[in-house]
Motif scaffolding. Structure first.
Motif: not given
Lengths: 339, 339
Positions: A223-227, A229-233, A253-258, A306-309
């Motif tokens: 249920g999380f959204s990009p906002s 997180y401080d950082l998705i990498i 529909g997910y805005d990941l900018k910034g 969110l660390l996503m190797a």
């Protein structure tokens, strides 16, 4: 017992394991990059006194793990499991390292997704009550990877613009059932996704759909959204793959900018250092996470990451038989607070 | 939460996962061996209509996993995790199989120890509450392994008497949080042990010390003795390795006679089938366990078995650099009763 799964692919850890310590060792080129101040050790010579690059990579992983354990104030006898893997055939770097470290060992192969794969399994082993202390580690080496996967370095082969530069380096994380954080709070496990790419110099495009698939499922499950997180990498999509993720996630529909970037984009100054699309290799996510991200979380600059190797399961034998290169991505949430 | 570890390397599962179903597919030579009646499918042709041995091995693993899931009355959407690995570089068999099966996937590399490594991790993921249904699988293929690890088959190279014959076959186990058994009750995890063997045709000797190390620690951790088991079976030590284990364990005070054997000794009639020291490969322990052992447990002939698949982390690149071949062994206790 209640199942800790939420949604289809995510686990919410009940007693989130704490990161006790990390350690990173990188090669000379990585030590000239923009993240140099975050690495614990920078080698002057990527052979490090060994007679082969493979033996050097084992020494790098071994010293990284030993130093991470020492940084946590522990001895190897305190470690319940070592979970590690690398890019080399038969994960020789990790196998010979595990011989030297001598703790119960689970070998993993997730290509460049290994850092978050090991954190995923390590966190569940601790949260499940099977272990108190676990070491998660991985490494890569430019010279061992290039000659295994592409061409002998002596050819001086010209690199295409979508090609990436395998990071020489290792990172290790010591996880514990108790500690003051940061904590691993969520684990979202990847599926193999194959977009049909056959170009071994375009790994970013091969892995981007797997990263998107894991990311979208992480958002749906939690249920999380990009906002949130401080950082998705991501691990090592490079510039090509990062742009694919940004563009296609926007269409979903997910805005990941910034908020979103990629370890492979950050580790080198890709224009000055001539690394084209960016860094890659297991060591890329491993050193950026255990160096840069962990230290920024300790400072309080980043609170939720969110660390996503991302891994490209590229194999010369089977791509020569006409197969495409499948990708996978595993995500873990790292929280300064217990979530 | 109480730590479920007993001793230094063993976990006692609180809610032992149940085996819901298994499946095995083997090649023609394995289908002529003494265990032929226990295998679910015997191929007439080890290429199975594919254009390469590698693609055939993927098809064997894929069909094995799909049939195991169907045998349990489940669909792939019911599977929380697939844990698998194989002998090929970049575990391509498992990677391409996971692409077809499309469930959350953790790739493993434990060489021929992969069957018990996957059962170890799979059992802990279920007992820890992270999963309800897990598939554990592995495979090997004589023709893919020989050309990767030793010589092109076309050489017709003469084999030494300590050499083993890589099993063509795959085995899969569906584990569940509920069911009527047999159950996985204990997990003892191996360390890498390296006796210094450099002969790639003597894997039994390279792995025997790792098997002994895991076995002795299993007995110390649990307080069990050989007589607590109906059968103790290693993965693929072959005749050479089995005899080393019998002799050296006797010196350590453990009499294994009549209770202990090795999957590699049992799968072929080694004299008539010209397999020298016996079978080997991930598929050896996988097919003997999921075929012979599981079915004898269902019949009630075997009630308590210690399966200890053994892996030789042999890599041509690093043995050519003068390194020896390290071994590892992971043990799981399978009980008709909940333990």
């Amino acid at each position: 017992m209640a199942i800790k799964r939420i949604g289809t692919r995510t686990v919410k850890l009940e007693n989130p394991p704490s990161i006790l310590s990390t350690y990173t060792i990188v090669g000379p080129k990585e030590g000239e990059g923009p993240l140099r101040e975050y690495f614990d050790e920078i080698l002057e010579d990527d052979l490090w006194g060994q007679e082969s690059w493979e033996k050097s990579e084992s020494k790098i992983q071994e010293e990284t793990i030993k130093s991470a354990i020492a940084n946590a104030g522990l001895a190897t006898k305190d470690i319940d499991y070592l979970l590690s893997g690398d890019l080399l055939n038969q994960i020789i770097t990790s196998g010979y390292t595990a011989r030297q470290i001598s703790v119960p060992f689970f070998g993993l192969y997730g290509a460049c997704s290994t850092m978050s794969q090991s954190l995923s399994l390590g966190s569940m082993l601790i949260d499940g009550g099977f272990a108190d202390k676990v070491v998660c580690a991985t490494s890569s080496h430019f010279s061992t990877a290039e000659r295994q996967y592409r061409f002998p370095l002596e050819y001086g082969n010209q690199r295409s613009f979508s090609a990436q530069w395998t990071v020489t380096g290792a990172g290790a994380t010591v996880l514990s059932s108790s500690g003051n954080g940061p904590y691993i709070t969520y684990v979202t496990t990847g599926k193999i996704i194959d977009p049909g790419i056959k170009d071994v110099n375009n790994m970013g495009a091969a892995m981007a759909p797997a990263a998107m698939d894991t990311l979208i499922n992480h958002f749906k499950d939690t249920g999380f959204s990009p906002s949130d997180y401080d950082l998705i990498i991501t691990g090592d999509l490079g510039i090509v793959g990062k742009n694919i993720v940004l563009e296609l996630m926007a269409k979903e529909g997910y805005d990941l900018k910034g908020i979103y970037t990629d370890c492979g984009v950050e580790i080198f100054n890709n224009i000055e250092q001539d690394t084209h699309s960016g860094g890659s290799g297991c060591g890329c996510a491993a050193t950026v996470f255990n160096g840069y991200i962990y230290k920024e979380m300790l400072k309080g600059t980043l609170n939720r990451v969110l660390l996503m190797a991302t891994g490209a399961l590229h194999s010369p034998v089977i791509t020569q038989q006409g197969e495409s290169i499948p990708g996978i991505a595993h995500a873990v949430t790292i929280d300064v607070n217990k979530g």
